[in-house]
Design a protein around this motif. Structure first.
Motif, short mmCIF file in Angstrom:
data_model
loop_
_atom_site.label_atom_id
_atom_site.label_comp_id
_atom_site.label_asym_id
_atom_site.label_seq_id
_atom_site.Cartn_x
_atom_site.Cartn_y
_atom_site.Cartn_z
N SER A 182 0.82 -1.21 0.00
CA SER A 182 0.00 0.00 0.00
C SER A 182 0.85 1.26 0.00
N ARG A 183 0.35 2.31 -0.63
CA ARG A 183 1.05 3.59 -0.65
C ARG A 183 1.26 4.13 0.76
N ARG A 184 0.37 3.77 1.68
CA ARG A 184 0.49 4.23 3.06
C ARG A 184 1.62 3.52 3.80
N ARG A 185 2.17 2.49 3.18
CA ARG A 185 3.29 1.75 3.79
C ARG A 185 4.59 1.98 3.03
N ILE A 186 4.61 3.04 2.23
CA ILE A 186 5.82 3.38 1.48
C ILE A 186 6.22 4.80 1.84
N THR A 187 7.49 5.00 2.19
CA THR A 187 8.00 6.32 2.54
C THR A 187 9.18 6.65 1.65
N LEU A 188 9.12 7.82 1.04
CA LEU A 188 10.22 8.32 0.21
C LEU A 188 10.94 9.40 1.00
N SER A 189 12.25 9.24 1.14
CA SER A 189 13.06 10.20 1.88
C SER A 189 13.89 11.04 0.92
N THR A 190 13.82 12.36 1.08
CA THR A 190 14.61 13.26 0.24
C THR A 190 15.42 14.21 1.11
N SER A 191 16.57 14.60 0.59
CA SER A 191 17.39 15.59 1.28
C SER A 191 16.93 17.01 0.96
N GLY A 192 15.95 17.12 0.07
CA GLY A 192 15.40 18.44 -0.21
C GLY A 192 15.53 18.89 -1.65
N VAL A 193 15.16 18.03 -2.60
CA VAL A 193 15.14 18.41 -4.01
C VAL A 193 13.81 19.13 -4.24
N VAL A 194 13.77 20.38 -3.87
CA VAL A 194 12.52 21.14 -3.76
C VAL A 194 11.67 21.12 -5.02
N PRO A 195 12.24 21.32 -6.22
CA PRO A 195 11.38 21.38 -7.41
C PRO A 195 10.60 20.10 -7.70
N MET A 196 11.06 18.97 -7.16
CA MET A 196 10.41 17.69 -7.45
C MET A 196 9.44 17.26 -6.35
N MET A 197 9.38 17.99 -5.25
CA MET A 197 8.57 17.53 -4.12
C MET A 197 7.08 17.56 -4.40
N ALA A 198 6.60 18.62 -5.02
CA ALA A 198 5.17 18.69 -5.34
C ALA A 198 4.79 17.58 -6.32
N ARG A 199 5.64 17.36 -7.33
CA ARG A 199 5.37 16.27 -8.29
C ARG A 199 5.34 14.92 -7.59
N ALA A 200 6.23 14.74 -6.62
CA ALA A 200 6.25 13.47 -5.89
C ALA A 200 4.91 13.24 -5.19
N GLY A 201 4.39 14.29 -4.54
CA GLY A 201 3.12 14.15 -3.85
C GLY A 201 1.96 13.89 -4.80
N GLU A 202 1.97 14.56 -5.94
CA GLU A 202 0.86 14.43 -6.89
C GLU A 202 0.93 13.15 -7.71
N GLU A 203 2.14 12.75 -8.13
CA GLU A 203 2.28 11.65 -9.09
C GLU A 203 2.67 10.32 -8.46
N ILE A 204 3.36 10.35 -7.33
CA ILE A 204 3.78 9.12 -6.67
C ILE A 204 2.88 8.81 -5.49
N ASP A 205 2.51 9.84 -4.72
CA ASP A 205 1.53 9.74 -3.63
C ASP A 205 1.91 8.70 -2.58
N VAL A 206 3.09 8.91 -2.00
CA VAL A 206 3.50 8.08 -0.86
C VAL A 206 3.88 9.03 0.28
N ASP A 207 4.14 8.47 1.46
CA ASP A 207 4.53 9.31 2.58
C ASP A 207 5.91 9.92 2.34
N LEU A 208 6.13 11.08 2.93
CA LEU A 208 7.35 11.83 2.70
C LEU A 208 8.17 11.95 3.98
#
Length: 380
Positions: free
Chosen positions: A198-224
Motif C-alpha cells: 500500500s502507498r500508506r506503507r511506502i515512505t520516500l526520503s529526500t534531502s530536499g530536491v525542492v522542485p520535485m517535491m510537489a510532483r512526488a506528492g501528486e504523481e507518486i503519492d507516498v509518505d514523505l
C-alpha cells in the motif's frame, strides 16, 4: 505508445502493465497474456517461465526467446545480532548496491536504494562519500524488493506472517534525482494484483530536491520524509550541501505545500543527532518553532549518529538525545528516538556503502602505506 524493441531479450521485471501488454503484442500475443504474466511475475514471484504453469507449453517455450526474468544478484547476505539483514546486490553491469531489512516484532521495513552511489555528499553520511555512478532503473528498484522477498520466502503476495510490510526509499542515492524510474517502480510495487504494498506503507526520503517535491506528492503519492538535520542554513549548508541550492525557507515551504500532508499523514523530519553540532536545547526549540511557523504537519525521527571509519563526527550523549526528544514532546510533537539497528554489519542509517567500494578504499590505503614504507628516507 513507444514500441518496445525485442531484437535483444528484454527483462520483464520493471515493465508496467501497459509496457508488458505492448511487449507481448510485439511477438503476436494477445492482451490477456499480459495479465497472466503480471500475476506470475509480481504476485507469485516466479523466476522462470517454466514455473508459469497456467501458460501453454508452446508459450513457455516461446517467451525465453524474447524475454527473461531478472533479479539483482545476491553477492552477500548478512544478518546482524539484532536481526537486521543486509544484502549486497550486483547489477547486470557489475555495479553494486545495498538494501536493508529492519525487522520489528510482527513486521519489518525494507530500505532500498535508488542510485548507484550518491551525489549529495552529506557530511555525516558514509553513503554520501561514495561517488555517484548512475540512476537505478525501474527493474533494479523493483528487483531489490523481489530479491528480498525471495530470500524471506514471502511469495505469493499477501502471505501471512511476512516481514516485508513497509518499503522505505532511504538507501543509497537521492530518490527525487531519479524521479521517473522511482515513480515507475513504485507504481508496480503498489499494484494491488502484484507486489501489493500500500502507498500508506511506502515512505520516500529526500534531502530536499525542492522542485520535485510537489510532483512526488501528486504523481507518486507516498509518505514523505525529509533529511533535515539542522535548523539553520549555515549549518545545513555543511551537513546537507544541497541546502546551498534549496535553503531551509524553500524546503519548508515545499513541505507545507506537499500534497496530502495533514495531521493524519504527517511529514517525517529525520534528524541525526551529532554531538555539540546540532543537539542543543536551543536547536530543539527552534526546530519546533519552524514547524509551527511554516504550518507543517510534522513528526520527528531522532537518529543517534552511526559512526563509520574516517568520520570526524561523534554521537550525541544519551542525555542530550533524550533531552532533545523531551523538549519536542513537551511542545506537542511526536519525537521518538530511533534505536540503532544493524551497526555490527554496517547496515544502520547513514552507513550503507557497497562492500566493493569499501574494499577499494582499503586497498588504496594499503597501497599508499606500502608506498610510504618503501620510499627512500629524506636526505639530511
Amino acid at each position: 505508445m513507444r514500441a518496445i524493441m525485442t531484437t535483444a531479450r528484454t527483462n520483464l521485471i520493471g515493465l508496467t502493465r501497459e509496457e508488458l501488454t505492448e511487449a507481448l503484442a510485439a511477438i503476436g500475443e494477445k492482451p490477456f497474456r499480459a495479465k497472466q504474466l503480471w500475476h506470475w511475475l509480481y504476485h507469485q514471484g516466479a523466476k522462470s517461465f517454466d514455473d508459469m504453469t497456467t501458460l501453454s507449453k508452446s508459450m513457455r517455450e516461446k517467451l525465453p526467446e524474447h524475454f527473461y526474468v531478472g533479479r539483482p544478484e545476491v553477492v552477500q547476505h548478512l544478518t546482524s545480532v539484532d536481526g537486521t539483514q543486509k544484502w549486497l546486490f550486483r547489477l547486470e553491469d557489475g555495479n553494486e548496491i545495498e538494501a536493508v531489512l529492519i525487522p520489528e516484532e510482527d513486521r519489518g521495513a525494507l530500505c532500498i536504494s535508488s542510485q548507484v552511489g550518491c551525489s549529495l555528499n552529506c557530511a555525516f553520511c558514509n553513503t554520501g562519500t561514495q561517488r555517484i555512478v548512475r540512476n537505478l532503473t525501474a527493474a533494479e528498484l523493483v528487483g531489490q524488493v523481489m530479491a528480498a522477498r525471495d530470500s524471506q520466502g514471502e511469495w505469493p503476495s499477501g502471505l501471512d506472517g511476512r516481514k516485508i510490510v513497509n518499503i522505505v526509499l532511504m538507501g543509497m542515492g537521492e530518490p527525487l534525482m531519479n524521479f521517473d524510474n522511482v515513480k515507475k517502480a513504485l507504481k508496480i510495487i503498489k499494484d494491488g494484483e502484484g507486489i501489493a504494498i500500500s502507498r500508506r506503507r511506502i515512505t520516500l526520503s529526500t534531502s530536499g530536491v525542492v522542485p520535485m517535491m510537489a510532483r512526488a506528492g501528486e504523481e507518486i503519492d507516498v509518505d514523505l520524509a525529509i533529511s533535515l538535520h539542522a535548523v539553520r542554513d549555515e549549518l545545513r549548508d555543511v551537513l546537507v550541501p544541497i541546502n546551498k541550492k534549496y535553503p531551509l525557507d524553500s524546503l519548508l515551504k515545499a513541505c507545507a505545500a506537499y500534497p496530502g500532508a495533514r495531521n493524519s499523514r504527517r511529514i517525517t523530519m529525520e534528524y541525526v543527532m551529532l554531538k555539540d553540532v546540532n543537539d542543543s536545547e536551543a536547536d530543539a526549540h527552534l526546530l519546533a518553532k519552524l514547524m509551527r511557523q511554516y504550518d507543517i504537519p510534522a513528526k520527528f525521527n531522532l537518529i543517534p549518529f552511526n559512526p563509520w571509519p574516517g568520520t570526524s563526527y561523534e554521537t550525541s550523549s544519551n542525555n542530550a538525545v533524550h533531552r532533545f526528544s523531551k523538549i519536542l514532546n513537551d511542545l506537542g510533537f511526536s519525537a521518538p528516538i530511533r534505536h540503532p539497528r544493524g551497526r555490527d554489519i554496517m547496515a544502520a542509517c547513514g552507513q550503507l556503502k557497497s562492500a566493493s567500494e569499501n574494499q577499494k578504499l582499503k586497498d588504496l590505503a594499503a597501497k599508499r602505506e606500502a608506498a610510504l614504507d618503501s620510499a627512500p628516507a629524506p636526505s639530511i
